[in-house]
Design a protein around this motif. Structure first.
Motif, PDB file in Angstrom:
ATOM      1  N   GLU A  28      -7.360   1.033   6.676  1.00 43.04           N
ATOM      2  CA  GLU A  28      -6.156   1.850   6.752  1.00 43.04           C
ATOM      3  C   GLU A  28      -6.408   3.185   7.446  1.00 43.04           C
ATOM      4  O   GLU A  28      -5.620   3.617   8.298  1.00 43.04           O
ATOM      5  CB  GLU A  28      -5.584   2.092   5.353  1.00 43.04           C
ATOM      6  CG  GLU A  28      -4.876   0.901   4.763  1.00 43.04           C
ATOM      7  CD  GLU A  28      -4.205   1.248   3.440  1.00 43.04           C
ATOM      8  OE1 GLU A  28      -4.383   2.390   2.952  1.00 43.04           O
ATOM      9  OE2 GLU A  28      -3.501   0.378   2.889  1.00 43.04           O
ATOM     10  N   THR A  29      -7.497   3.846   7.094  1.00 36.73           N
ATOM     11  CA  THR A  29      -7.793   5.163   7.667  1.00 36.73           C
ATOM     12  C   THR A  29      -7.936   5.085   9.182  1.00 36.73           C
ATOM     13  O   THR A  29      -7.413   5.931   9.913  1.00 36.73           O
ATOM     14  CB  THR A  29      -9.080   5.754   7.055  1.00 36.73           C
ATOM     15  OG1 THR A  29      -8.941   5.825   5.636  1.00 36.73           O
ATOM     16  CG2 THR A  29      -9.358   7.137   7.612  1.00 36.73           C
TER      17      THR A  29
ATOM     18  N   SER B 285       0.831  -1.202   0.000  1.00 36.58           N
ATOM     19  CA  SER B 285       0.000   0.000   0.000  1.00 36.58           C
ATOM     20  C   SER B 285       0.872   1.260   0.000  1.00 36.58           C
ATOM     21  O   SER B 285       1.727   1.439   0.867  1.00 36.58           O
ATOM     22  CB  SER B 285      -0.907   0.011   1.240  1.00 36.58           C
ATOM     23  OG  SER B 285      -1.485   1.289   1.426  1.00 36.58           O
ATOM     24  N   HIS B 286       0.636   2.144  -0.966  1.00 36.43           N
ATOM     25  CA  HIS B 286       1.392   3.395  -1.034  1.00 36.43           C
ATOM     26  C   HIS B 286       1.057   4.295   0.162  1.00 36.43           C
ATOM     27  O   HIS B 286       1.922   5.054   0.630  1.00 36.43           O
ATOM     28  CB  HIS B 286       1.095   4.124  -2.349  1.00 36.43           C
ATOM     29  CG  HIS B 286       1.596   3.385  -3.555  1.00 36.43           C
ATOM     30  ND1 HIS B 286       2.933   3.106  -3.750  1.00 36.43           N
ATOM     31  CD2 HIS B 286       0.949   2.860  -4.627  1.00 36.43           C
ATOM     32  CE1 HIS B 286       3.092   2.451  -4.881  1.00 36.43           C
ATOM     33  NE2 HIS B 286       1.894   2.277  -5.434  1.00 36.43           N
ATOM     34  N   ALA B 287      -0.190   4.211   0.625  1.00 39.22           N
ATOM     35  CA  ALA B 287      -0.589   5.016   1.780  1.00 39.22           C
ATOM     36  C   ALA B 287       0.197   4.588   3.028  1.00 39.22           C
ATOM     37  O   ALA B 287       0.657   5.431   3.805  1.00 39.22           O
ATOM     38  CB  ALA B 287      -2.086   4.869   2.027  1.00 39.22           C
TER      39      ALA B 287
ATOM     40  N   PHE C  78      -4.526   4.582  10.754  1.00 37.78           N
ATOM     41  CA  PHE C  78      -3.751   5.819  10.752  1.00 37.78           C
ATOM     42  C   PHE C  78      -4.219   6.763  11.857  1.00 37.78           C
ATOM     43  O   PHE C  78      -3.404   7.383  12.549  1.00 37.78           O
ATOM     44  CB  PHE C  78      -3.861   6.529   9.395  1.00 37.78           C
ATOM     45  CG  PHE C  78      -3.287   5.746   8.248  1.00 37.78           C
ATOM     46  CD1 PHE C  78      -2.371   4.729   8.467  1.00 37.78           C
ATOM     47  CD2 PHE C  78      -3.665   6.030   6.941  1.00 37.78           C
ATOM     48  CE1 PHE C  78      -1.838   4.003   7.399  1.00 37.78           C
ATOM     49  CE2 PHE C  78      -3.131   5.328   5.871  1.00 37.78           C
ATOM     50  CZ  PHE C  78      -2.224   4.308   6.104  1.00 37.78           C
TER      51      PHE C  78
ATOM     52  N   PHE D  62       2.909   6.698   5.216  1.00 40.10           N
ATOM     53  CA  PHE D  62       2.601   6.923   6.633  1.00 40.10           C
ATOM     54  C   PHE D  62       3.711   6.417   7.554  1.00 40.10           C
ATOM     55  O   PHE D  62       3.747   6.764   8.727  1.00 40.10           O
ATOM     56  CB  PHE D  62       1.280   6.220   6.984  1.00 40.10           C
ATOM     57  CG  PHE D  62       0.735   6.572   8.333  1.00 40.10           C
ATOM     58  CD1 PHE D  62       0.106   7.792   8.549  1.00 40.10           C
ATOM     59  CD2 PHE D  62       0.843   5.685   9.394  1.00 40.10           C
ATOM     60  CE1 PHE D  62      -0.413   8.119   9.798  1.00 40.10           C
ATOM     61  CE2 PHE D  62       0.333   5.999  10.641  1.00 40.10           C
ATOM     62  CZ  PHE D  62      -0.309   7.219  10.839  1.00 40.10           C
TER      63      PHE D  62
END
Length: 221
Positions: free
Chosen positions: A181-182, A105-107, A185, A111
């Motif tokens: 993911e959100t 995952s790029h996110a 984070f 992060f």
């Protein structure tokens, strides 16, 4: 001889007076578990690493209870316990930083740098504690906000190690159970905020000790 005027050697000697206690043994065990956790997790034995970090968190909870219940509070324990906390946080932050950087995952890759904030903060606190000992005084004892921040950190990291996408023991086997993911984070950011609130809470007392110690040394001259 006052605590503020003790030499480093005298300070260390007084710290180890009455240090052979069960809570201190638990703190030492927590420190020894740190490389075990890091090696297991980084090499893919995530279930075992999850058990190790859970055991570390439980020992952190019980050592304080035992110390107060059986009157085994020691000067060394007041320092050893937060050192074990900081080294554990340091190790978790490093392995998760590396795991996030290597995620698909790029996110998550983007992060990953957030975990460096935990590393920087704990490096500063460890160096600050060492400076206070060298000056002949003691690091500031853990306050309630520090304990809350550590507790939240453990909960968030256990959630990630258990259910984090791509990095969790359970989510690897059952992807549908992964934390979004959100959400992950946001949880990490909350842990970071609480950690730095605790950090800035320590600063006034630490700076006051350094200032008082410097003043006393000037008076002695």
């Amino acid at each position: 001889m006052s605590e503020e005027k003790m030499t480093l050697k005298e300070n260390l000697k007084s710290l180890f007076t009455g240090c052979l206690t069960i809570p201190n043994l638990l703190s030492v065990i927590r420190i020894l578990l740190i490389p075990v956790f890091a090696i297991l997790y980084y090499n893919g034995y995530i279930w075992w690493s999850l058990l190790v970090i859970a055991a570390s968190g439980l020992s952190d909870f019980f050592d304080g209870k035992i110390a107060r219940r059986f009157n085994q509070v020691s000067e060394l324990g007041k320092i050893l316990d937060p050192i074990a906390d900081k080294l554990t946080i340091f190790a978790i932050a490093i392995v998760l930083f590396l795991k996030f950087k290597g995620a698909e995952s790029h996110a998550m890759q983007a992060f990953a740098w957030v975990f460096l904030l935990f590393i920087i903060k704990d490096l500063v606190m460890l160096l600050g504690g060492a400076l206070l000992l060298a000056l002949g005084t003691r690091p500031v004892a853990a306050e309630i906000y520090g304990k809350v921040a550590t507790f939240v950190f453990y909960l968030v990291m256990l959630a990630i190690i258990g259910f984090g996408p791509e990095v969790g023991a359970i989510s690897i086997l059952r992807p549908e159970l992964a934390i979004p993911e959100t959400v992950m984070f946001v949880l990490v950011v909350i842990a970071v905020i609480l950690t730095f609130i605790a950090f800035f809470g320590y600063l006034p007392g630490t700076l006051k000790q350094i200032k008082e110690n410097s003043g006393k040394k000037k008076e002695d001259k």
